[in-house]
Structure formats: C-alpha cells, structure tokens
Design a protein around this motif. Structure first.
Motif, PDB file in Angstrom:
ATOM      1  N   THR A  44     -20.949 -19.293 -24.219  1.00 34.55           N
ATOM      2  CA  THR A  44     -19.657 -19.983 -24.181  1.00 34.55           C
ATOM      3  C   THR A  44     -18.676 -19.329 -25.144  1.00 34.55           C
ATOM      4  N   ASN A  45     -19.133 -19.015 -26.358  1.00 33.47           N
ATOM      5  CA  ASN A  45     -18.272 -18.341 -27.330  1.00 33.47           C
ATOM      6  C   ASN A  45     -17.862 -16.958 -26.835  1.00 33.47           C
ATOM      7  N   LEU A  46     -18.777 -16.265 -26.158  1.00 39.67           N
ATOM      8  CA  LEU A  46     -18.451 -14.955 -25.614  1.00 39.67           C
ATOM      9  C   LEU A  46     -17.369 -15.071 -24.550  1.00 39.67           C
ATOM     10  N   LEU A  47     -17.497 -16.074 -23.696  1.00 40.72           N
ATOM     11  CA  LEU A  47     -16.497 -16.265 -22.650  1.00 40.72           C
ATOM     12  C   LEU A  47     -15.125 -16.551 -23.243  1.00 40.72           C
ATOM     13  N   LEU A  48     -15.098 -17.380 -24.287  1.00 45.01           N
ATOM     14  CA  LEU A  48     -13.826 -17.699 -24.926  1.00 45.01           C
ATOM     15  C   LEU A  48     -13.218 -16.465 -25.587  1.00 45.01           C
ATOM     16  N   SER A  49     -14.063 -15.582 -26.123  1.00 46.33           N
ATOM     17  CA  SER A  49     -13.549 -14.388 -26.788  1.00 46.33           C
ATOM     18  C   SER A  49     -12.984 -13.381 -25.801  1.00 46.33           C
ATOM     19  N   ILE A  50     -13.283 -13.541 -24.526  1.00 50.78           N
ATOM     20  CA  ILE A  50     -12.748 -12.620 -23.525  1.00 50.78           C
ATOM     21  C   ILE A  50     -11.243 -12.813 -23.366  1.00 50.78           C
ATOM     22  N   LEU A  51     -10.763 -14.041 -23.591  1.00 46.91           N
ATOM     23  CA  LEU A  51      -9.338 -14.299 -23.450  1.00 46.91           C
ATOM     24  C   LEU A  51      -8.572 -13.665 -24.599  1.00 46.91           C
ATOM     25  N   PRO A  52      -7.385 -13.144 -24.345  1.00 46.66           N
ATOM     26  CA  PRO A  52      -6.587 -12.561 -25.421  1.00 46.66           C
ATOM     27  C   PRO A  52      -6.085 -13.644 -26.373  1.00 46.66           C
ATOM     28  N   ASN A  53      -5.676 -13.203 -27.554  1.00 50.27           N
ATOM     29  CA  ASN A  53      -5.177 -14.117 -28.579  1.00 50.27           C
ATOM     30  C   ASN A  53      -3.743 -14.505 -28.249  1.00 50.27           C
ATOM     31  N   VAL A  54      -3.583 -15.634 -27.583  1.00 44.23           N
ATOM     32  CA  VAL A  54      -2.260 -16.117 -27.182  1.00 44.23           C
ATOM     33  C   VAL A  54      -2.071 -17.523 -27.740  1.00 44.23           C
ATOM     34  N   PRO A  55      -0.826 -17.951 -27.957  1.00 43.28           N
ATOM     35  CA  PRO A  55      -0.597 -19.293 -28.500  1.00 43.28           C
ATOM     36  C   PRO A  55      -0.849 -20.384 -27.463  1.00 43.28           C
ATOM     37  N   ASP A  56      -1.484 -21.468 -27.926  1.00 41.69           N
ATOM     38  CA  ASP A  56      -1.713 -22.677 -27.130  1.00 41.69           C
ATOM     39  C   ASP A  56      -2.354 -22.400 -25.766  1.00 41.69           C
ATOM     40  N   PRO A  57      -3.522 -21.735 -25.745  1.00 40.86           N
ATOM     41  CA  PRO A  57      -4.183 -21.538 -24.450  1.00 40.86           C
ATOM     42  C   PRO A  57      -4.927 -22.804 -24.030  1.00 40.86           C
ATOM     43  N   ARG A  58      -4.867 -23.130 -22.773  1.00 39.53           N
ATOM     44  CA  ARG A  58      -5.631 -24.264 -22.223  1.00 39.53           C
ATOM     45  C   ARG A  58      -6.717 -23.674 -21.327  1.00 39.53           C
TER      46      ARG A  58
ATOM     47  N   ASN B  37      -3.318 -22.356 -18.051  1.00 37.95           N
ATOM     48  CA  ASN B  37      -1.896 -22.067 -18.262  1.00 37.95           C
ATOM     49  C   ASN B  37      -1.659 -20.579 -18.476  1.00 37.95           C
ATOM     50  N   ALA B  38      -2.384 -19.755 -17.749  1.00 35.10           N
ATOM     51  CA  ALA B  38      -2.261 -18.303 -17.889  1.00 35.10           C
ATOM     52  C   ALA B  38      -0.903 -17.828 -17.387  1.00 35.10           C
ATOM     53  N   PRO B  39      -0.306 -16.848 -18.065  1.00 34.63           N
ATOM     54  CA  PRO B  39       0.957 -16.264 -17.580  1.00 34.63           C
ATOM     55  C   PRO B  39       0.698 -15.360 -16.382  1.00 34.63           C
ATOM     56  N   THR B  40       1.770 -14.857 -15.810  1.00 31.44           N
ATOM     57  CA  THR B  40       1.628 -13.979 -14.648  1.00 31.44           C
ATOM     58  C   THR B  40       0.914 -12.678 -15.007  1.00 31.44           C
ATOM     59  N   THR B  41       0.960 -12.311 -16.288  1.00 27.06           N
ATOM     60  CA  THR B  41       0.279 -11.091 -16.737  1.00 27.06           C
ATOM     61  C   THR B  41      -1.101 -11.389 -17.321  1.00 27.06           C
ATOM     62  N   GLY B  42      -1.619 -12.595 -17.082  1.00 29.92           N
ATOM     63  CA  GLY B  42      -2.885 -12.998 -17.684  1.00 29.92           C
ATOM     64  C   GLY B  42      -4.045 -12.099 -17.320  1.00 29.92           C
ATOM     65  N   LEU B  43      -4.116 -11.662 -16.050  1.00 23.25           N
ATOM     66  CA  LEU B  43      -5.229 -10.820 -15.619  1.00 23.25           C
ATOM     67  C   LEU B  43      -5.218  -9.479 -16.350  1.00 23.25           C
ATOM     68  N   GLU B  44      -4.032  -8.892 -16.501  1.00 23.52           N
ATOM     69  CA  GLU B  44      -3.931  -7.620 -17.217  1.00 23.52           C
ATOM     70  C   GLU B  44      -4.287  -7.794 -18.692  1.00 23.52           C
ATOM     71  N   LEU B  45      -3.879  -8.916 -19.302  1.00 23.63           N
ATOM     72  CA  LEU B  45      -4.193  -9.163 -20.707  1.00 23.63           C
ATOM     73  C   LEU B  45      -5.700  -9.301 -20.921  1.00 23.63           C
ATOM     74  N   ILE B  46      -6.373  -9.993 -20.001  1.00 33.41           N
ATOM     75  CA  ILE B  46      -7.825 -10.154 -20.118  1.00 33.41           C
ATOM     76  C   ILE B  46      -8.523  -8.805 -19.964  1.00 33.41           C
TER      77      ILE B  46
ATOM     78  N   THR C  80     -11.602  -4.365 -22.369  1.00 29.44           N
ATOM     79  CA  THR C  80     -11.750  -2.917 -22.539  1.00 29.44           C
ATOM     80  C   THR C  80     -11.704  -2.506 -24.007  1.00 29.44           C
ATOM     81  N   LYS C  81     -10.760  -3.071 -24.762  1.00 25.91           N
ATOM     82  CA  LYS C  81     -10.553  -2.634 -26.142  1.00 25.91           C
ATOM     83  C   LYS C  81     -11.516  -3.298 -27.123  1.00 25.91           C
ATOM     84  N   ASN C  82     -11.772  -4.589 -26.966  1.00 25.83           N
ATOM     85  CA  ASN C  82     -12.547  -5.328 -27.963  1.00 25.83           C
ATOM     86  C   ASN C  82     -14.000  -5.562 -27.582  1.00 25.83           C
ATOM     87  N   HIS C  83     -14.357  -5.356 -26.318  1.00 22.62           N
ATOM     88  CA  HIS C  83     -15.734  -5.591 -25.875  1.00 22.62           C
ATOM     89  C   HIS C  83     -16.345  -4.365 -25.209  1.00 22.62           C
ATOM     90  N   GLN C  84     -15.688  -3.220 -25.337  1.00 24.33           N
ATOM     91  CA  GLN C  84     -16.189  -1.964 -24.768  1.00 24.33           C
ATOM     92  C   GLN C  84     -16.499  -2.090 -23.277  1.00 24.33           C
TER      93      GLN C  84
END
Length: 267
Positions: A176-190, A11-20, A25-29
């Motif tokens: 798996t936890n690393l992959l999940l942490s790549i996603l930005p903190n957004v409400p109700d991600p699927r 359920n990524a928004p249209t800006t999902g790629l930019e958010l990831i 870049t900021k949280n995983h160097q």
C-alpha cells in the motif's frame, strides 16, 4: 504468496498520467514498456422480470477486455463463498468419520472468473443463447490514451517490480505504501489504495477435476516409504506457475481492477 494493488487518483489533473510515469521512471527505476488498452462492461441479470420466477438477489457480471482476452467476473450473492463451503465440508467430514455420507458441493460458488477468447465472444454467446443479461454501463481506458464514445473513462498505469514476495513479512501495508509512493508529490491529492491478498485471490481460483487427478497421479508416483531417510528427486514440492507473468498476470490485474471499480460504484 503475493499481493496485487491498485491506486485510484480521484482528483488527478489532465497531466496526471504523465506525472505518474515520470515519477516511476525517475524515483523507482521503472522502465517504459509501451501502451496497453482495456475496455470494461457490466451486466445485470434480468431473471427477475420473468413472470413466476423469483430471484432472491440480483446477479451481476463484469468484463474487462485486455488485448485478445476477455476476463469475466460473475457474482451470485445467493451462492456460498468457496471458503465457507470448504469449512462446512470439513466440519461435515469430522461429523462422519466413517465416510458414510458426503457433503454435496454447490452448483457454483459466489464468484466465477472465466477467461474468454476472442473479444465480443461473450456478447455473441449471450445473443445466441438469448440469455437474460442486460448491459448496464461500459468504460474504456488504457496506459496512454482514452477510448472513444460517451462512456466513462479511466487511465491505468501498471507497475510490476517483483515476481515474488516473501511470506515472512506482512506485505499488504508495504505494498500500500509503495502504491502511494507511485503518485507524484502534488498538493491535496485524493486517492484510494486497495490491495488483493492471496486469500482473496484463492476465492476465485480452484483446481479443475483434471488438475486434481493429475496432482494425485504425481503424488502417487513420488510416494516413497515413510522410513526412507534419503532425499529423492521427487521429494521437493512440485513447481506451480505463478500469477505474475503473461496472461496469468493480466488475469490477476483484471480481477483487481474490476473489484475496485465495483466497490466504488463505478462499474
């Protein structure tokens, strides 16, 4: 030893790629390396339509084009898995220790994973051979854009932080936890996170006869007396190239992407 992983944000928004990208870049160097495009196609066997020819199960074929390489996964559910064949061959060898008989290998295994060059070479080959394969669907996507046409699309970001992973830890949940942490903190991600372990990768990786002969010659050249207590230059294990650089990495990524999309019925 290593794992490949893939997260699908359903359920990524249209800006999902930019958010990831910003989150990496900021949280995983992470470092921006540029855009890449890929195109996927799926085919089904039409042998069942041949009069008088019975096919117990339908074969499938999926292709992923990345740069100038086409990675192709063929699956024949009627053929044995490589691991099952090796287990049966070992049991047969124990039952015939004198070597009076040999366990016949199959004509092919359940999964075949060739790499073709250049793009469109597979379609040309199928046309020339009049092979009984029919296209099912295709999808295009990439790290920074979308393909043209009415086919389904997907955008994929690749993050490669480590060339080697330690075997002393169970890396699959860590990855798996690393992959999940790549996603930005957004409400109700699927999301759907999947990893490809070494044993799964080994199922489609086997040495050719040329590789086996070369390895046997190297072992023979390195052979020393068992009573030799001194260390020689050839005593250490031979170096084997990994799956984490160049086309080998692309090949592993392609196999993971194809299998994840197939399991979810998207390809």
């Amino acid at each position: 030893m290593g794992f490949s992983g893939l997260v699908r944000w359903t359920n990524a928004p249209t800006t999902g790629l930019e958010l990831i990208a910003q989150n990496i870049t900021k949280n995983h160097q992470g470092l921006y390396r540029g855009k890449w495009q890929l195109h996927m196609k799926s085919f089904r066997s039409t042998l069942g339509s041949v009069p008088g020819f019975q096919v117990p199960v339908e074969r499938s074929m999926c292709t992923l084009t990345m740069d100038d390489n086409v990675f192709c996964v063929l699956e024949d559910p009627a053929a044995p898995m490589r691991a099952d064949y090796l287990a049966q061959a070992a049991e047969f060898a124990r039952a015939h220790p004198d070597g009076s008989a040999s366990f016949p290998p199959p004509t092919h295994f359940r999964h075949t994973f060739p790499t073709l060059v250049p793009p469109m070479a597979l379609e040309q080959l199928l046309t020339q051979l009049r092979a009984r394969w029919a296209p099912v669907r295709s999808s295009g996507g990439g790290g920074g854009g979308s393909s043209q046409g009415s086919s389904s699309q997907s955008s994929i970001v690749e993050y490669v932080p480590l060339p080697v992973m330690e075997e002393a830890f169970d890396m699959q949940p860590v990855l798996t936890n690393l992959l999940l942490s790549i996603l930005p903190n957004v409400p109700d991600p699927r999301i759907v996170a999947m990893t490809l372990g070494e044993w799964q990768w080994a199922e489609v990786q086997w040495d050719t006869e040329e590789d086996l002969e070369k390895e046997a010659e190297e072992k023979k050249a390195r052979r020393v007396d068992e009573d030799d207590i001194y260390v020689a230059d050839g005593d250490h294990p031979p170096f084997k190239k990994g799956d984490w650089i160049g086309m080998d990495r692309d090949r592993r990524s392609a196999y993971l992407i194809i299998n994840v999309l197939k399991q979810e019925g998207l390809l």
